[in-house]
Design an enzyme around this catalytic site. Structure first.
Site, short mmCIF file in Angstrom:
data_model
loop_
_atom_site.label_atom_id
_atom_site.label_comp_id
_atom_site.label_asym_id
_atom_site.label_seq_id
_atom_site.Cartn_x
_atom_site.Cartn_y
_atom_site.Cartn_z
N HIS A 147 37.20 47.66 27.04
CA HIS A 147 37.64 46.68 28.05
C HIS A 147 37.05 45.30 27.86
O HIS A 147 37.36 44.40 28.64
CB HIS A 147 37.29 47.17 29.45
CG HIS A 147 38.17 48.26 29.95
ND1 HIS A 147 39.34 48.00 30.62
CD2 HIS A 147 38.07 49.59 29.87
CE1 HIS A 147 39.92 49.14 30.95
NE2 HIS A 147 39.18 50.13 30.50
N LYS A 192 39.08 36.95 41.72
CA LYS A 192 38.63 37.84 40.65
C LYS A 192 37.12 37.89 40.74
O LYS A 192 36.53 37.11 41.48
CB LYS A 192 39.07 37.32 39.28
CG LYS A 192 38.73 35.84 39.07
CD LYS A 192 39.31 35.24 37.80
CE LYS A 192 40.79 35.08 37.80
NZ LYS A 192 41.50 36.12 37.03
N ARG A 193 36.47 38.79 39.99
CA ARG A 193 35.02 38.77 40.02
C ARG A 193 34.49 37.41 39.58
O ARG A 193 35.12 36.71 38.80
CB ARG A 193 34.46 39.88 39.12
CG ARG A 193 34.54 41.25 39.75
CD ARG A 193 33.77 41.32 41.07
NE ARG A 193 32.35 41.28 40.85
CZ ARG A 193 31.56 42.34 40.92
NH1 ARG A 193 32.04 43.52 41.24
NH2 ARG A 193 30.26 42.22 40.70
N LYS A 232 34.98 33.56 33.37
CA LYS A 232 36.24 33.38 34.11
C LYS A 232 36.40 31.93 34.59
O LYS A 232 37.48 31.51 35.01
CB LYS A 232 36.31 34.34 35.29
CG LYS A 232 36.48 35.81 34.87
CD LYS A 232 36.46 36.74 36.08
CE LYS A 232 36.56 38.22 35.73
NZ LYS A 232 37.94 38.67 35.48
N THR A 250 44.40 41.67 35.19
CA THR A 250 45.52 42.33 35.87
C THR A 250 45.94 41.56 37.12
O THR A 250 47.07 41.72 37.57
CB THR A 250 45.16 43.78 36.28
OG1 THR A 250 43.88 43.78 36.91
CG2 THR A 250 45.14 44.69 35.06
N LYS A 287 49.71 40.79 38.98
CA LYS A 287 50.06 40.94 40.39
C LYS A 287 50.75 39.67 40.90
O LYS A 287 51.76 39.72 41.60
CB LYS A 287 48.80 41.20 41.23
CG LYS A 287 48.06 42.47 40.88
CD LYS A 287 46.67 42.50 41.55
CE LYS A 287 45.79 43.55 40.91
NZ LYS A 287 44.36 43.38 41.25
C1 LIG Z 1 43.31 43.21 40.50
C2 LIG Z 1 41.95 43.08 41.05
C3 LIG Z 1 40.91 42.62 40.25
C4 LIG Z 1 41.10 42.18 38.81
O1 LIG Z 1 41.32 40.79 38.79
P1 LIG Z 1 41.28 39.97 37.40
O2 LIG Z 1 41.70 38.60 37.82
O3 LIG Z 1 42.26 40.61 36.50
O4 LIG Z 1 39.89 40.03 36.92
C5 LIG Z 1 39.64 42.50 40.80
N1 LIG Z 1 39.41 42.82 42.09
C6 LIG Z 1 40.39 43.25 42.90
C7 LIG Z 1 40.08 43.56 44.32
C8 LIG Z 1 41.69 43.40 42.41
O5 LIG Z 1 42.66 43.85 43.22
#
Ligand SMILES: *Cc1c(COP(=O)(O)O)cnc(C)c1O
Length: 768
Positions: free
Chosen positions: A330, A508-509, A514, A616, A620
């Protein structure tokens, strides 16, 4: 699932009598939630039993994280009784909406854990026999609030609402041995429902308990203290999820968790194979395993150990492992690739360690160059190498990421074992991430292309010829979603956003790679440009952030503080706040994501190229009709391939550029050449913001003056980012912009987790 309102309400009432001594008329919210959920659970038992009884070859998905979110709505949706259950409740003056108070099951950190959750749901929907194996953490990912702009963490007691969607499978309990203790592992099984297809797979979460229940005799003999200590040690293993994302912690307790998970799962599977009379030499006829990152890789030496205990030679056991295990990588970040100290691991798990040594010896006997191929070197065990050596397949999670694995991170391994390496681009489940979180948009889509897309997302392409007609409805639905999100943010964060503003979102985290800091710098840049009168027609924009920082990650916490300070400055400035607001929402989690994703106008995916394996949340947003402002990183590359680069806003250094730029890069020179950027960056140390703890000053150093400063090229990409961002904000509001949004939605089919799990089933698991 068949639904009869009267019977359903009678069942719920009966459970309320039996379990809570109350009834429909007087149950409180928690009682009603539990009774309703249990009523559904009793109805699905036959399907669940049937799935378990079938003699199909199954895949075990081993993962330290499953970021499930809330179960009730998605379960009712997949069972096809969401509306019916709501109507039933309404007939007695209640409704389903009240259960939005129920805590998320946040047994994961971010993308990796959420991916595991999406894959379970998609596999059930695609009728792929996939079961999850994980840990039933007593406390999930911490709950986050802000105090004076600083992140504050509290324990996440997700079980306070009860756990009505799980069944304790006491009869399958096993004992896990460590050098210093034995621990009882008790499984809790959660049914995973396919979408309206009657399939019920299983997520099995193991809970640690003392081997011996409380020993009253010993306690009476005044040795009670010792018993209490044993209990404490045992339960501690599954007490809490480590809150680190993309970094390895290296704590022994974490190793205990990992081993506990895989040993319990494999013992359970081996025991049942034997009971069924299957020859364990042929385990791969009945099972395969997917290792979600390096966290569960210790499953490999554990299965070697278990098989040798069954009388296998090492070679025989190795063959079974090579046939059954597969490994998903990952991240390419060195700090996330797990390595364990030989002494620590051999102390805790001597027999398991011996099997790792045996793998290293076998590798040496293969006659490969020990400088290029090693599992143990300099007293360090490299878990990724162990996984690659033994597994039949190794996969990256987006095309660009898999290519980096082949040409860089695992170059030597790829050249020796090219047949092992495959790509499976990540995906998301369209049930949770469109049908459930954006039902009005889903109904609009249904009007044009029917409902086939619910389980075959590629069909969204059929929207293309209808885009012109869809524009008004698209705008209206997005608008309504923005109004709802604004109301929620007002209630929970105390900041009022106008739905007339552009909603520019980065959730995101929190991680330096990032680059939330890049976004923050751009906001300040616009702020000063507005103040100075250089921009007089700034398109009104709300910049929305959501992110948790690992509690020990100093710079990440500094970035949260910084953005909260910027928010205070901007929101309290009467001139600027007319056209700009900044809000950092607290406790970003799956349920918050569901509300945000359908209300966004801009999806910020701005990691330094090469760093975000896939992402991911980008998918979304795309599925909900949002354009991406991003770099050519992770799945953004494939998003552009599918939706057209012209329908997104791409900026910044490419992977190739990054490699070249790093040769000569000098952050101070960047600042010297750009006075406006310098002014922005100086706010980290010039007193513009309160910084009692000196965190912002440290952040400044990490960007400008430290050795190897600005590791993630924030300053390098700044100018092009501001250009692309401004272009996007200026395009907003036109029909052309809305067309781009719909082109993205229509092109999102590839990013269905249904496609991902089907790829895994074909390329790796050879199921069905
Ligand atoms: C989808 C999701 C992530 C992943 O987000 P990225 O922008 O792809 O890092 C992290 N936390 C939550 C709560 C999510 O639903």
């Amino acid at each position: 699932m068949k639904f009869e309102k009267k019977k359903f309400l009678t069942d719920v009432d009966g459970i309320l009598h039996a379990d809570y001594g109350t009834d429909l008329a007087s149950a409180n919210r928690k009682e009603l939630y539990n009774a309703l959920s249990r009523a559904v659970m009793s109805g699905i038992y036959p399907d669940w039993k049937a799935e378990k009884a079938e003699n199909k070859r199954r895949c075990g998905y081993f993962s330290a994280e499953f970021l499930m979110g809330r179960a009730i709505f998605s379960n009712l949706l997949n069972l096809g009784i969401l509306e019916e259950a709501d109507e039933a409740l309404k007939s007695i003056g209640e409704d389903l909406k009240q259960f939005e108070e129920v805590e998320d099951a946040a047994l994961g950190n971010g993308g990796l854990g959420r991916l595991a959750a999406c894959y379970l749901e998609s596999a059930a929907t695609m009728d792929i026999p996939l079961d999850g194996y994980g840990i039933r953490y007593r406390y999930g990912l911490f709950a986050q609030t802000f105090v004076d702009g600083y992140q504050h963490e509290e324990g996440d007691n997700w079980l306070k609402w009860g756990d009505p969607w799980s069944v304790r499978a006491e009869r399958d309990a096993v004992t896990v041995h460590f050098a210093d203790q034995d621990v009882r592992a008790v499984p809790y099984d959660m049914p995973i429902f396919g979408y309206k297809n009657g399939v019920v797979n299983t997520l099995r979460l193991w809970q640690a308990e003392p081997v011996q229940a409380f020993d009253f005799a010993t306690f009476n003999d005044m040795k009670g203290e010792r018993t209490a200590t044993e209990n404490f040690n045992a339960t501690k293993i599954t007490d809490v999820l480590y809150p680190n994302d993309n970094t390895m912690v290296g704590k022994i307790l974490r190793l205990r968790q990992q081993y506990f998970l895989v040993s319990a799962s494999l013992q359970d599977i081996v025991k049942k194979q034997k009971a069924a009379g299957h020859d364990l030499h042929e385990l791969s006829r009945y099972y395969c395993f997917q290792l979600n990152d390096t966290h569960p890789v210790i499953a490999i030496p554990e299965l070697l150990r278990l098989l040798k205990a069954e009388g296998f030679t090492f070679e025989e056991a190795f063959k079974v492992c090579a046939e059954t295990f597969n490994f998903t990588n990952h991240t390419i970040m060195a700090e996330a690739l797990e390595k364990w100290d030989v002494l620590a691991l051999s102390d805790l798990l001597p027999d398991v360690y011996q099997e790792i040594v045996n793998c290293q010896r076998r590798l040496e006997a293969d006659g490969l160059d020990g400088n290029k191929f090693y599992i143990i070197r300099d007293n360090v065990i490299h878990m990724a190498h162990l996984a690659i050596y033994v597994s039949s397949h190794v996969n990256g999670v987006a095309e660009i990421h898999t290519n980096i694995l082949k040409t860089d991170t695992f170059k030597n391994w790829y050249e020796r074992f090219p047949e092992k390496f495959v790509n499976v681009t990540n995906g998301i489940t369209p049930r949770r991430w469109l049908l459930l979180n954006n039902p009005a948009m889903a109904r609009e889509i249904d009007k044009y292309i029917g409902t086939g897309w619910h389980t075959d997302l590629a069909q969204l392409r059929k929207l293309e010829p209808h885009i012109e007609k869809m524009l008004p409805a698209f705008r209206a639905v997005k608008r309504a979603n923005k109004e709802k999100l604004a109301a929620y943010i007002s209630a929970h964060e105390g900041i009022d956003l106008s739905p007339d503003f552009i909603f520019d979102v980065q959730v995101k985290r929190l991680h330096e790679y990032k680059r939330q800091l890049l976004n923050a710098f751009a906001i300040l840049y616009f702020y000063y440009a507005i103040k100075d009168g250089e921009i007089t027609d700034f398109p009104p924009t709300a910049f929305i952030f959501g992110a948790k920082a690992a509690p020990g990650y100093y710079n990440a916490k500094a970035i949260i503080k910084y953005i909260n300070e910027i928010a205070k400055l901007v929101n309290n400035d009467p001139d600027v706040s007319k056209v700009m607001k900044v809000v950092f929402v607290q406790n970003y989690n799956v349920s918050y994501a569901e509300k945000i994703v359908c209300a966004a106008d801009v999806s910020e995916q701005i990691s330094m190229a090469g760093m975000e394996a896939s992402g991911t949340s980008n998918m979304k947003f795309m599925l909900n009709g949002t354009v991406t402002l991003g770099t050519l990183d992770g799945a953004n590359v494939e998003i552009c391939e599918e939706a057209g680069r012209e329908n997104n806003y791409i900026f910044g250094a490419t992977v190739e550029d990054v490699a070249a730029v790093k040769q000569y890069y000098c952050p101070t020179e960047m600042l010297g050449n750009d006075p406006k950027l310098r002014r922005v960056v100086e706010t980290l140390r010039d007193g513009t913001f309160s910084d009692e703890k000196g965190m912002l000053k440290k952040l400044y150093e990490s960007i400008v003056t430290d050795y190897g400063a600005d590791r993630y090229l924030v300053l390098y990409d700044f100018a092009d980012y501001v250009r692309a961002k401004m272009q996007l904000l200026r395009d907003y509001g036109t029909e052309d912009f809305d067309r781009k949004c719909l082109h993205n939605m229509a092109a999102a089919g590839k990013f269905s987790a249904d496609r991902s799990v089907t790829d895994y089933a074909k390329l790796i698991w050879h199921l069905k």
